[in-house]
Design a protein around this motif. Sequence first.
Motif, mmCIF file in Angstrom:
data_model
loop_
_atom_site.group_PDB
_atom_site.id
_atom_site.type_symbol
_atom_site.label_atom_id
_atom_site.label_comp_id
_atom_site.label_asym_id
_atom_site.label_seq_id
_atom_site.Cartn_x
_atom_site.Cartn_y
_atom_site.Cartn_z
ATOM 1 N N ASP A 55 0.856 -1.185 0.000
ATOM 2 C CA ASP A 55 0.000 0.000 0.000
ATOM 3 C C ASP A 55 0.893 1.237 0.000
ATOM 4 N N ILE A 56 0.608 2.180 -0.897
ATOM 5 C CA ILE A 56 1.465 3.352 -1.061
ATOM 6 C C ILE A 56 0.667 4.639 -0.866
ATOM 7 N N GLU A 57 1.095 5.430 0.105
ATOM 8 C CA GLU A 57 0.575 6.785 0.287
ATOM 9 C C GLU A 57 1.400 7.688 -0.621
ATOM 10 N N ILE A 58 0.732 8.545 -1.382
ATOM 11 C CA ILE A 58 1.429 9.385 -2.356
ATOM 12 C C ILE A 58 1.279 10.851 -1.961
ATOM 13 N N ALA A 59 2.406 11.558 -1.985
ATOM 14 C CA ALA A 59 2.416 12.992 -1.697
ATOM 15 C C ALA A 59 3.199 13.696 -2.792
ATOM 16 N N HIS A 60 2.715 14.844 -3.194
ATOM 17 C CA HIS A 60 3.421 15.660 -4.187
ATOM 18 C C HIS A 60 4.062 16.850 -3.484
ATOM 19 N N LEU A 61 5.287 17.163 -3.888
ATOM 20 C CA LEU A 61 6.081 18.224 -3.280
ATOM 21 C C LEU A 61 6.179 19.395 -4.241
ATOM 22 N N TYR A 62 5.822 20.595 -3.760
ATOM 23 C CA TYR A 62 5.828 21.810 -4.568
ATOM 24 C C TYR A 62 6.759 22.850 -3.947
ATOM 25 N N ALA A 63 7.300 23.729 -4.782
ATOM 26 C CA ALA A 63 8.205 24.774 -4.306
ATOM 27 C C ALA A 63 7.471 26.039 -3.883
ATOM 28 N N SER A 64 6.276 26.273 -4.417
ATOM 29 C CA SER A 64 5.545 27.497 -4.093
ATOM 30 C C SER A 64 4.060 27.295 -4.298
ATOM 31 N N GLU A 65 3.286 28.202 -3.745
ATOM 32 C CA GLU A 65 1.835 28.170 -3.914
ATOM 33 C C GLU A 65 1.458 28.314 -5.389
ATOM 34 N N ALA A 88 7.926 29.801 1.535
ATOM 35 C CA ALA A 88 8.460 30.795 0.604
ATOM 36 C C ALA A 88 9.279 31.871 1.323
ATOM 37 N N LEU A 89 9.037 32.056 2.620
ATOM 38 C CA LEU A 89 9.797 33.039 3.398
ATOM 39 C C LEU A 89 11.182 32.525 3.786
ATOM 40 N N GLU A 90 11.391 31.215 3.723
ATOM 41 C CA GLU A 90 12.689 30.632 4.054
ATOM 42 C C GLU A 90 13.710 31.005 2.988
ATOM 43 N N PRO A 91 14.994 31.104 3.360
ATOM 44 C CA PRO A 91 16.020 31.325 2.331
ATOM 45 C C PRO A 91 15.936 30.227 1.273
ATOM 46 N N SER A 92 16.219 30.564 0.023
ATOM 47 C CA SER A 92 16.010 29.619 -1.080
ATOM 48 C C SER A 92 16.757 28.310 -0.901
ATOM 49 N N ASP A 93 17.959 28.344 -0.283
ATOM 50 C CA ASP A 93 18.707 27.105 -0.107
ATOM 51 C C ASP A 93 18.102 26.219 0.982
ATOM 52 N N GLN A 94 17.159 26.772 1.759
ATOM 53 C CA GLN A 94 16.520 25.983 2.806
ATOM 54 C C GLN A 94 15.078 25.607 2.468
ATOM 55 N N ARG A 95 14.555 26.095 1.366
ATOM 56 C CA ARG A 95 13.152 25.810 1.016
ATOM 57 C C ARG A 95 12.896 24.320 0.822
ATOM 58 N N LEU A 96 13.798 23.639 0.148
ATOM 59 C CA LEU A 96 13.602 22.206 -0.086
ATOM 60 C C LEU A 96 13.608 21.448 1.229
ATOM 61 N N HIS A 97 14.564 21.737 2.094
ATOM 62 C CA HIS A 97 14.618 21.064 3.397
ATOM 63 C C HIS A 97 13.331 21.326 4.175
ATOM 64 N N THR A 126 9.724 22.227 -10.703
ATOM 65 C CA THR A 126 10.736 22.283 -11.766
ATOM 66 C C THR A 126 12.052 22.874 -11.258
ATOM 67 N N ILE A 127 12.067 23.425 -10.044
ATOM 68 C CA ILE A 127 13.294 24.055 -9.560
ATOM 69 C C ILE A 127 14.204 23.096 -8.786
ATOM 70 N N TRP A 128 13.683 21.958 -8.324
ATOM 71 C CA TRP A 128 14.489 21.004 -7.562
ATOM 72 C C TRP A 128 14.796 19.784 -8.411
ATOM 73 N N HIS A 129 16.044 19.313 -8.275
ATOM 74 C CA HIS A 129 16.502 18.167 -9.061
ATOM 75 C C HIS A 129 17.259 17.193 -8.153
ATOM 76 N N LEU A 130 17.702 16.091 -8.725
ATOM 77 C CA LEU A 130 18.343 15.019 -7.967
ATOM 78 C C LEU A 130 19.463 15.529 -7.061
ATOM 79 N N ASP A 131 20.353 16.356 -7.566
ATOM 80 C CA ASP A 131 21.465 16.852 -6.749
ATOM 81 C C ASP A 131 20.983 17.685 -5.565
ATOM 82 N N ASP A 132 19.907 18.451 -5.746
ATOM 83 C CA ASP A 132 19.330 19.231 -4.646
ATOM 84 C C ASP A 132 18.845 18.293 -3.537
ATOM 85 N N PHE A 133 18.170 17.218 -3.942
ATOM 86 C CA PHE A 133 17.651 16.269 -2.953
ATOM 87 C C PHE A 133 18.778 15.543 -2.234
ATOM 88 N N LYS A 134 19.798 15.140 -2.975
ATOM 89 C CA LYS A 134 20.922 14.444 -2.342
ATOM 90 C C LYS A 134 21.559 15.306 -1.261
#
Length: 166
Positions: A55-65, A88-97, A126-134
Motif C-alpha cells: 500500500d502506497i501513500e502518495i504525496a506531491h512536493l511543490y516549491a511554491s503556492e 516561501a519566506l525561508e532562504p532559497s537554499d533551505q526551502r527544499l529542506h 521544476t526548480i528542484w533536481h536530484l542533486d538538490d535532494f541528495k
Amino acid sequence: MNRDSEQEKIALEHGAAKLFLRCYEKEFGIKMRNIWHNTPSKPDVSCYKGEQRLDIEIAHLYASETEAMAVLGRPLSIGMQRDLAEMALEPSDQRLHCALHRLLAQKAKKQYESEHPWLLIRNASTIWHLDDFKAVLAHLDVPKGHPFQQIWLLCDFYRGELVQIL
C-alpha cells in the motif's frame, strides 16, 4: 472536493504510482503490478510487489503556492496556502529542506489500515533536481513514530530518478 478535483487527484496519484512501479521494477528486478485506488483509511493506492500486497501513500512536493496551483489547476486549502507561504519566506537554499520536513511531519501523523504501508513523495517542482535532494537528504530527520516501512522519493515529475529516504 468536487468530482473533477477528485478525478484529477486520482490521476496524479495513479501517474506517480505508475512511474514509481516502473522505476522500482527496473532498479530491483522485482515485478510490480496492478495499481488500484483505496478508501481513505488505507494509503492512496495498492499494488503487488512480487506476490506481496503493498500500500502506497502518495504525496506531491511543490516549491511554491503558485507552482502548486499551476500543477493542480485548482485553489488550495487555507492550511496548504499557509504552509507554502511560510516555506516561501525561508532562504532559497533551505526551502527544499523545509518543504520535505513539513511534508514528512504531516504524513507521520497519519495511521493506515495496512500491513505494508510505504510513502512515495513525488517532486512536482521544476526548480528542484536530484542533486538538490541528495544535498538535503543527508541532513533530513524523518519524524519518529511515522507509520511507513519505507519512504521513497521520485526526484523528477516525469523521469525515474528514484531515491530511498528510509
